[in-house]
Design an enzyme around this catalytic site. Structure first.
Site, PDB file in Angstrom:
ATOM      1  N   HIS A 201       1.882   4.784  -2.786  1.00  0.00           N
ATOM      2  CA  HIS A 201       2.070   6.190  -2.760  1.00  0.00           C
ATOM      3  C   HIS A 201       3.414   6.807  -3.136  1.00  0.00           C
ATOM      4  O   HIS A 201       3.802   7.598  -3.731  1.00  0.00           O
ATOM      5  CB  HIS A 201       1.860   6.388  -1.147  1.00  0.00           C
ATOM      6  CG  HIS A 201       0.610   6.371  -0.733  1.00  0.00           C
ATOM      7  ND1 HIS A 201      -0.634   6.905  -1.403  1.00  0.00           N
ATOM      8  CD2 HIS A 201      -0.117   5.639   0.392  1.00  0.00           C
ATOM      9  CE1 HIS A 201      -1.774   6.546  -0.757  1.00  0.00           C
ATOM     10  NE2 HIS A 201      -1.450   5.778   0.305  1.00  0.00           N
TER      11      HIS A 201
ATOM     12  N   HIS B  83       0.800  -1.219  -0.200  1.00  0.00           N
ATOM     13  CA  HIS B  83      -0.022   0.107  -0.226  1.00  0.00           C
ATOM     14  C   HIS B  83       0.876   1.308  -0.074  1.00  0.00           C
ATOM     15  O   HIS B  83       0.643   2.154  -0.803  1.00  0.00           O
ATOM     16  CB  HIS B  83      -0.970   0.066   1.305  1.00  0.00           C
ATOM     17  CG  HIS B  83      -1.839   1.326   1.463  1.00  0.00           C
ATOM     18  ND1 HIS B  83      -3.018   1.317   0.932  1.00  0.00           N
ATOM     19  CD2 HIS B  83      -1.343   2.471   2.018  1.00  0.00           C
ATOM     20  CE1 HIS B  83      -3.549   2.495   1.199  1.00  0.00           C
ATOM     21  NE2 HIS B  83      -2.696   3.207   1.820  1.00  0.00           N
ATOM     22  N   GLU B  84       1.935   1.296   0.808  1.00  0.00           N
ATOM     23  CA  GLU B  84       2.780   2.349   0.854  1.00  0.00           C
ATOM     24  C   GLU B  84       3.572   2.670  -0.350  1.00  0.00           C
ATOM     25  O   GLU B  84       3.915   3.698  -0.473  1.00  0.00           O
ATOM     26  CB  GLU B  84       3.471   2.560   2.394  1.00  0.00           C
ATOM     27  CG  GLU B  84       2.736   2.279   3.463  1.00  0.00           C
ATOM     28  CD  GLU B  84       1.574   3.551   3.801  1.00  0.00           C
ATOM     29  OE1 GLU B  84       1.840   4.607   3.106  1.00  0.00           O
ATOM     30  OE2 GLU B  84       0.535   3.411   4.524  1.00  0.00           O
TER      31      GLU B  84
END
Length: 457
Positions: free
Chosen positions: A26, A22-23
């Protein structure tokens, strides 16, 4: 010891993997948008490990593995040198900022699709939706023993999971559904299941029980196939081909009863073995025998094995169980279909919890996730892949909720900015952070409370 630490270990493995992905979404999009990334952290709290790359980004693994973050250069977070302002997040276009924020949930969706694809390529054992005993609404609707549910309202159902995902929304909304079922002879018929008649005390965690359906499970006859030498069973005089009729007076209909009753009755509350009265049939005669199990690793062992399945039992197994396996190309479509099915079900459940049509007890926290991670890992690689895909979808959907401090809250701000032509005010943003924090803490507290209720109930 592993029963305690196993769930914790698999929780760390699962969340660590999903949070990192997920990170990374980003991080990857931010780098390509020209934003300087100051730190990439998996977990919160003090760092257990850290290092810096040539761009000055600090990579951290922190002590609390319940989240993570990517910290970027941003004038709203602190002063930025004039020569670095072009790399600040707040200086990027609305489209770039939206893409950076949306990338985290998007990467979780990508991870889920990839996990389901690999799951279908490897093959996942599943239970087909064959109906056992019926009572109540199911019996009144005309469902019969060994009917196979092939469709719910026209949607194909290959497993009990598919059936539950299709029936649950209708049950919560008290709407009837049409089942297409197939008998053992291959004939298909339509059955209208009147879920609008479910009572007000309907518990969605026991949907099939409320409807009156028991999943059918094939069984082997309670005939001993083999007796191990020097075992309690051999010492008691049990022999191969003996048919077990009763254990401690409890009637035995099939091998599942044998597998249930021996552990249930063969050990006392003090952990010591208990003698079991056995009624068996041998060559047309009934015998009364007594057998005392041997305790190994806390479990009673007797030394008997079930018989090998005959042709009829094999046919029953093939009707009740299947392995969902597809080639690499076909698995692509199946993985998207599975992702869509579970995403729709998750959004539907969240919406019904908000409107009060579904119980907030459906929220789960880290304890339940840890138990699920451990259980799925023990069941095999493909089952663990399904768990990872499901949790990855949940992370994506939760992060898209319009709650300030979550990705969805930032996307909500950007929508307002797009409509009004200017960013939301600092006061609104700060107030939103406090409100969002309270909401997230409240939801987490409720989820952990639900976990504890399940654990101690």
């Amino acid at each position: 010891m592993f029963e305690f630490f196993g769930p914790i270990l698999w929780l760390i493995v699962a969340l660590g993997l999903l949070i990192t992905f997920h990170e990374f979404g980003h991080f990857w999009v931010a780098r390509r948008a020209g934003v300087r990334v100051l730190s990439f952290s998996v977990g919160f709290g003090p760092a257990l490990f850290s290092r810096r790359d040539r761009h000055g980004t600090e990579y951290r693994v922190a002590a609390i593995p319940l989240g993570g973050y990517v910290k970027m250069l941003d004038e709203q977070e602190g002063p930025v040198a004039p020569e670095e302002r072009a790399q600040a997040f707040n200086r990027k276009t609305l489209g770039q900022r939206t893409a950076i924020v949306a990338a985290g949930p998007a990467f979780n969706f990508i991870f889920a699709i990839a996990a389901f694809w690999l799951m279908f390529v490897v093959g996942i054992p599943e239970t087909r939706p064959v109906i056992g005993e019926t009572v109540g609404l199911a019996a009144e609707a005309g469902l019969e023993r060994e009917d196979l549910v092939v469709q719910v309202d026209g949607e194909p159902t290959q497993t009990w999971t598919h059936v539950l995902l299709a029936i649950m929304p209708a049950a919560l909304d008290r709407e009837s559904v049409q089942l297409t079922v197939e008998s053992t002879g291959g004939q298909r018929r339509q059955v209208q299941l009147p879920l609008d008649r479910l009572g007000p005390d309907f518990n969605e965690s026991r949907t099939l029980e409320a409807i009156g359906i028991t999943p059918w499970r094939p069984d082997l006859p309670p005939v001993i196939g083999q007796v191990s030498a020097d075992s309690p069973a051999a010492g008691a005089g049990l022999q191969a081909a003996d048919r077990i009729r009763a254990i401690e007076g409890e009637p035995v209909e099939g091998w599942r009863d044998v597998a249930r009753l021996i552990p249930e009755l063969g050990v006392g509350a003090d952990g010591q073995p208990r003698a079991l009265a056995m009624r068996v049939e041998r060559d047309g005669r009934e015998l009364q025998l007594e057998m005392t199990p041997r305790i190994e690793d806390g479990r009673p062992i007797v030394g008997i094995q079930s018989p090998p399945p005959d042709e009829a039992a094999t046919a029953d197994m093939e009707r009740a169980f299947t392995v969902l396996r597809h080639g690499p190309l076909a698995a692509v479509g199946e993985s998207f279909a599975e992702t869509g099915r579970l995403t729709a079900a998750t959004f539907g459940m969240l919406g019904r919890m908000v409107t009060g049509r579904a119980s907030l007890e459906n929220l789960s926290g880290p304890i339940t996730i840890a138990q699920m991670a451990h259980s799925s890992a023990l069941l095999g690689f493909s089952r663990f892949l399904f768990f990872l895909g499901l949790i990855s979808l949940s992370l994506a959907i939760i992060n898209l909720l319009p709650i300030p401090i979550l990705d969805g809250g930032h996307l909500m701000y950007y929508l307002v900015e797009f409509v009004k032509g200017s960013p939301v005010s600092d006061q609104t943003r700060i107030a939103g952070q406090y409100v969002g924090l309270l909401m997230v803490v409240g939801l987490m507290g409720l989820a952990i409370f639900n976990d504890l209720l399940r654990l101690f109930s």
